[in-house]
Write a protein that holds these residues in place. Structure first.
Motif, mmCIF file in Angstrom:
data_model
loop_
_atom_site.group_PDB
_atom_site.id
_atom_site.type_symbol
_atom_site.label_atom_id
_atom_site.label_comp_id
_atom_site.label_asym_id
_atom_site.label_seq_id
_atom_site.Cartn_x
_atom_site.Cartn_y
_atom_site.Cartn_z
ATOM 1 N N PRO A 1 30.609 29.658 84.437
ATOM 2 C CA PRO A 1 31.959 29.108 84.604
ATOM 3 C C PRO A 1 32.031 27.659 84.144
ATOM 4 N N GLY A 2 32.992 27.388 83.288
ATOM 5 C CA GLY A 2 33.195 26.030 82.820
ATOM 6 C C GLY A 2 32.214 25.539 81.793
ATOM 7 N N LYS A 3 31.362 26.426 81.302
ATOM 8 C CA LYS A 3 30.345 26.022 80.329
ATOM 9 C C LYS A 3 30.475 26.824 79.048
ATOM 10 N N GLU A 4 29.828 26.322 78.005
ATOM 11 C CA GLU A 4 29.797 27.034 76.736
ATOM 12 C C GLU A 4 28.857 28.242 76.844
ATOM 13 N N ARG A 5 29.126 29.240 76.024
ATOM 14 C CA ARG A 5 28.212 30.373 75.966
ATOM 15 C C ARG A 5 26.901 29.905 75.356
ATOM 16 N N GLU A 6 25.781 30.358 75.945
ATOM 17 C CA GLU A 6 24.476 29.906 75.497
ATOM 18 C C GLU A 6 23.535 31.075 75.241
ATOM 19 N N PHE A 7 22.568 30.821 74.396
ATOM 20 C CA PHE A 7 21.555 31.814 74.055
ATOM 21 C C PHE A 7 20.612 32.028 75.229
ATOM 22 N N VAL A 8 20.218 33.281 75.454
ATOM 23 C CA VAL A 8 19.250 33.613 76.481
ATOM 24 C C VAL A 8 17.966 34.167 75.853
ATOM 25 N N ALA A 9 18.084 35.233 75.081
ATOM 26 C CA ALA A 9 16.912 35.874 74.484
ATOM 27 C C ALA A 9 17.353 36.739 73.322
ATOM 28 N N ALA A 10 16.419 36.996 72.420
ATOM 29 C CA ALA A 10 16.700 37.854 71.278
ATOM 30 C C ALA A 10 15.448 38.627 70.920
ATOM 31 N N ILE A 11 15.651 39.765 70.274
ATOM 32 C CA ILE A 11 14.524 40.608 69.879
ATOM 33 C C ILE A 11 14.823 41.262 68.544
ATOM 34 N N SER A 12 13.814 41.273 67.686
ATOM 35 C CA SER A 12 13.978 41.880 66.379
ATOM 36 C C SER A 12 13.748 43.380 66.467
ATOM 37 N N TRP A 13 14.040 44.075 65.380
ATOM 38 C CA TRP A 13 13.823 45.519 65.337
ATOM 39 C C TRP A 13 12.372 45.858 65.656
ATOM 40 N N LYS B 1 17.953 35.081 65.585
ATOM 41 C CA LYS B 1 18.253 33.666 65.699
ATOM 42 C C LYS B 1 18.884 33.379 67.043
ATOM 43 N N THR B 2 18.942 32.100 67.378
ATOM 44 C CA THR B 2 19.524 31.703 68.658
ATOM 45 C C THR B 2 20.998 31.342 68.538
ATOM 46 N N THR B 3 21.525 31.323 67.334
ATOM 47 C CA THR B 3 22.895 30.891 67.125
ATOM 48 C C THR B 3 23.873 32.052 67.246
ATOM 49 N N GLN B 4 25.001 31.810 67.876
ATOM 50 C CA GLN B 4 25.994 32.858 68.106
ATOM 51 C C GLN B 4 26.576 33.379 66.802
ATOM 52 N N SER B 5 26.777 32.501 65.854
ATOM 53 C CA SER B 5 27.435 32.894 64.614
ATOM 54 C C SER B 5 26.613 33.884 63.796
ATOM 55 N N PHE B 6 25.327 34.010 64.084
ATOM 56 C CA PHE B 6 24.470 34.946 63.375
ATOM 57 C C PHE B 6 24.819 36.396 63.704
ATOM 58 N N TYR B 7 25.332 36.630 64.882
ATOM 59 C CA TYR B 7 25.586 37.985 65.370
ATOM 60 C C TYR B 7 27.049 38.351 65.140
ATOM 61 N N ASP B 8 27.275 39.571 64.650
ATOM 62 C CA ASP B 8 28.634 39.948 64.295
ATOM 63 C C ASP B 8 29.204 41.071 65.145
#
Length: 124
Positions: free
Chosen positions: A41-53, A105-112
Motif C-alpha cells: 500500500p502506497g508504494k511502487e510495485r517492486e521485483f521479488v523473484a524471477a526464474i528462467s525456463w 530480468k528484474t525490470t517490470q517493462s521486460f514482462y509483457d
C-alpha cells in the motif's frame, strides 16, 4: 486468450508460510521468463523473484533465504514458496511472464503478460 491467474494469497502471521501459484492458460509458454512482483500500500510495485525456463532464479535481497521461486513447465505453472513471513511482506503479489525469451530480468517493462494479483497480508 492468454491469461495468468494467481492464487494462494491470504492472511498469515509473522513466521508463517504461504505458497503462491500462477497458472498460465491460453497457450503453452516456451522458453519463457517468469517473475513475481509485489506492491505494498502506497508504494511502487517492486521485483521479488524471477526464474528462467531452465530454472535459473534471481531474488531481491529482502526475500533471499526465505522465498523460493519454482516452476512446473509441463503444468505451465509458476510458484512462490514464502517462508518466515514478515509484516513487511504484506502486498499484492503479481506474476508476470515474457514468452520466447530465455533470460530473466528484474525490470517490470521486460514482462509483457501480467496476472491480476493476489493479496498477502502478514500480521505481527
Amino acid at each position: 486468450q492468454v491469461q495468468l491467474v494467481e492464487s494462494g494469497g491470504g492472511l498469515a502471521q509473522a513466521g508463517d508460510s504461504l505458497r503462491l501459484s500462477c497458472a498460465a492458460s491460453g497457450r503453452t509458454f516456451t522458453n519463457s521468463g517468469m517473475a513475481w512482483f509485489r506492491q505494498a500500500p502506497g508504494k511502487e510495485r517492486e521485483f521479488v523473484a524471477a526464474i528462467s525456463w531452465g530454472g535459473y532464479a534471481i531474488y531481491t535481497d529482502s526475500v533471499k533465504g526465505r522465498f523460493t521461486i519454482s516452476r512446473d513447465n509441463e503444468k505451465n505453472t509458476l510458484y512462490l514458496q514464502m517462508n518466515s513471513l514478515k509484516p513487511e511482506d504484506t502486498a499484492v503479489y503479481y506474476c508476470a511472464a515474457r514468452d520466447g525469451i530465455m533470460v530473466v530480468k528484474t525490470t517490470q517493462s521486460f514482462y509483457d503478460l501480467w496476472g491480476q494479483g493476489t493479496q498477502v497480508t502478514v500480521s505481527s
